[in-house]
Design a protein around this motif. Sequence first.
Motif, mmCIF file in Angstrom:
data_model
loop_
_atom_site.group_PDB
_atom_site.id
_atom_site.type_symbol
_atom_site.label_atom_id
_atom_site.label_comp_id
_atom_site.label_asym_id
_atom_site.label_seq_id
_atom_site.Cartn_x
_atom_site.Cartn_y
_atom_site.Cartn_z
ATOM 1 N N VAL A 162 0.831 -1.210 0.000
ATOM 2 C CA VAL A 162 0.000 0.000 0.000
ATOM 3 C C VAL A 162 0.865 1.259 0.000
ATOM 4 O O VAL A 162 0.553 2.240 -0.678
ATOM 5 N N ARG A 163 1.987 1.236 0.718
ATOM 6 C CA ARG A 163 2.868 2.413 0.777
ATOM 7 C C ARG A 163 3.746 2.562 -0.463
ATOM 8 O O ARG A 163 4.256 3.646 -0.741
ATOM 9 N N ASN A 164 3.963 1.491 -1.214
ATOM 10 C CA ASN A 164 4.884 1.514 -2.354
ATOM 11 C C ASN A 164 4.174 2.015 -3.606
ATOM 12 O O ASN A 164 3.522 1.258 -4.319
ATOM 13 N N VAL A 165 4.320 3.302 -3.877
ATOM 14 C CA VAL A 165 3.682 3.894 -5.063
ATOM 15 C C VAL A 165 4.659 4.045 -6.218
ATOM 16 O O VAL A 165 4.297 4.536 -7.276
ATOM 17 N N SER A 166 5.895 3.602 -6.028
ATOM 18 C CA SER A 166 6.905 3.822 -7.061
ATOM 19 C C SER A 166 6.622 3.040 -8.325
ATOM 20 O O SER A 166 6.657 3.586 -9.418
ATOM 21 N N GLY A 167 6.339 1.769 -8.190
ATOM 22 C CA GLY A 167 6.147 0.945 -9.382
ATOM 23 C C GLY A 167 7.395 0.987 -10.236
ATOM 24 O O GLY A 167 8.443 1.455 -9.829
ATOM 25 N N ARG A 168 7.281 0.522 -11.429
ATOM 26 C CA ARG A 168 8.407 0.581 -12.351
ATOM 27 C C ARG A 168 8.154 1.690 -13.344
ATOM 28 O O ARG A 168 7.073 1.808 -13.897
ATOM 29 N N ARG A 169 9.190 2.468 -13.593
ATOM 30 C CA ARG A 169 9.051 3.549 -14.553
ATOM 31 C C ARG A 169 8.912 2.951 -15.949
ATOM 32 O O ARG A 169 9.642 2.053 -16.332
ATOM 33 N N ARG A 170 7.951 3.460 -16.690
ATOM 34 C CA ARG A 170 7.715 2.970 -18.047
ATOM 35 C C ARG A 170 8.486 3.829 -19.028
ATOM 36 O O ARG A 170 8.449 5.048 -18.965
ATOM 37 N N TRP A 171 9.163 3.197 -19.944
ATOM 38 C CA TRP A 171 9.964 3.883 -20.947
ATOM 39 C C TRP A 171 9.269 3.768 -22.307
ATOM 40 O O TRP A 171 9.749 3.137 -23.223
ATOM 41 N N SER A 172 8.125 4.422 -22.442
ATOM 42 C CA SER A 172 7.320 4.258 -23.646
ATOM 43 C C SER A 172 7.634 5.280 -24.731
ATOM 44 O O SER A 172 7.210 5.110 -25.859
ATOM 45 N N LYS A 173 8.338 6.361 -24.419
ATOM 46 C CA LYS A 173 8.631 7.459 -25.338
ATOM 47 C C LYS A 173 7.368 8.217 -25.761
ATOM 48 O O LYS A 173 7.407 9.001 -26.697
ATOM 49 N N LEU A 174 6.240 7.977 -25.094
ATOM 50 C CA LEU A 174 4.988 8.629 -25.461
ATOM 51 C C LEU A 174 5.096 10.146 -25.351
ATOM 52 O O LEU A 174 4.681 10.873 -26.259
ATOM 53 N N GLN A 175 5.686 10.643 -24.261
ATOM 54 C CA GLN A 175 5.825 12.089 -24.085
ATOM 55 C C GLN A 175 6.659 12.683 -25.216
ATOM 56 O O GLN A 175 6.329 13.726 -25.766
ATOM 57 N N GLU A 176 7.733 11.988 -25.599
ATOM 58 C CA GLU A 176 8.590 12.463 -26.684
ATOM 59 C C GLU A 176 7.816 12.502 -28.006
ATOM 60 O O GLU A 176 7.934 13.445 -28.777
ATOM 61 N N TRP A 177 7.027 11.495 -28.268
ATOM 62 C CA TRP A 177 6.277 11.439 -29.522
ATOM 63 C C TRP A 177 5.191 12.507 -29.583
ATOM 64 O O TRP A 177 4.846 12.992 -30.659
ATOM 65 N N LEU A 178 4.626 12.869 -28.431
ATOM 66 C CA LEU A 178 3.554 13.864 -28.412
ATOM 67 C C LEU A 178 4.075 15.300 -28.413
ATOM 68 O O LEU A 178 3.330 16.230 -28.714
ATOM 69 N N ARG A 179 5.341 15.501 -28.053
ATOM 70 C CA ARG A 179 5.941 16.829 -28.011
ATOM 71 C C ARG A 179 6.087 17.350 -29.445
ATOM 72 O O ARG A 179 6.535 16.629 -30.331
ATOM 73 N N PRO A 180 5.705 18.614 -29.701
ATOM 74 C CA PRO A 180 5.857 19.177 -31.056
ATOM 75 C C PRO A 180 7.324 19.150 -31.489
ATOM 76 O O PRO A 180 8.222 19.428 -30.702
#
Length: 192
Positions: A162-180
């Motif tokens: 319940v306390r562990n909100v870190s999870g694994r960081r996703r490396w999807s490049k989605l932000q890069e693809w959506l950036r103009p």
Amino acid sequence: MASFNKPRRLAATSGTISDRPVTFAPGWARLLTNPASDHKVERFGWTFAPGDKVMQIENDYDKDVYNGDIGYIDDVDLDAGELIAHSDGRAVTYGFGELDMLVPAYAATIHKSQGSEYPAVVIPIMTQHYAMLQRNLLYTGVTRGKKLVVLVGQKKAVAIAVRNVSGRRRWSKLQEWLRPNPSLSRQIGVAS
């Protein structure tokens, strides 16, 4: 609601709660619910028999069955070398060489159960599985149960998850693809 104060375990022989620990060997769920008769086939490390619950683990567009579909084995025809399973209200035939697309479905991982719901869900949660103690996984597991969810394990493990909100960081490049991208915009003639 169960109490975490006194450990309780299911007794395999009577189906009641017992204070004695019970050790289950691999394949225990199948043995308890559907002991195989002589009318069975063994392939790819699994035994398949009529009445077994199975899960499709890869898409097969020709058979119209998909990864995660659940079904039950209706028949094993040893002479024809095929198995017939019932999935989504219809019969699906598998040659014995195709049984690597099926696995027993008496238990499933949280990952494989995503997108599905079940009447009852039992989730083992222990500190020994520390890498899996994440809030998002616990949430996903708990929300698979429609009527009953049982957490079996340690109170400390639930607290860690319940306390562990870190999870694994996703490396999807989605932000890069959506950036103009000004240079790409000029190449295709779009004003930025």
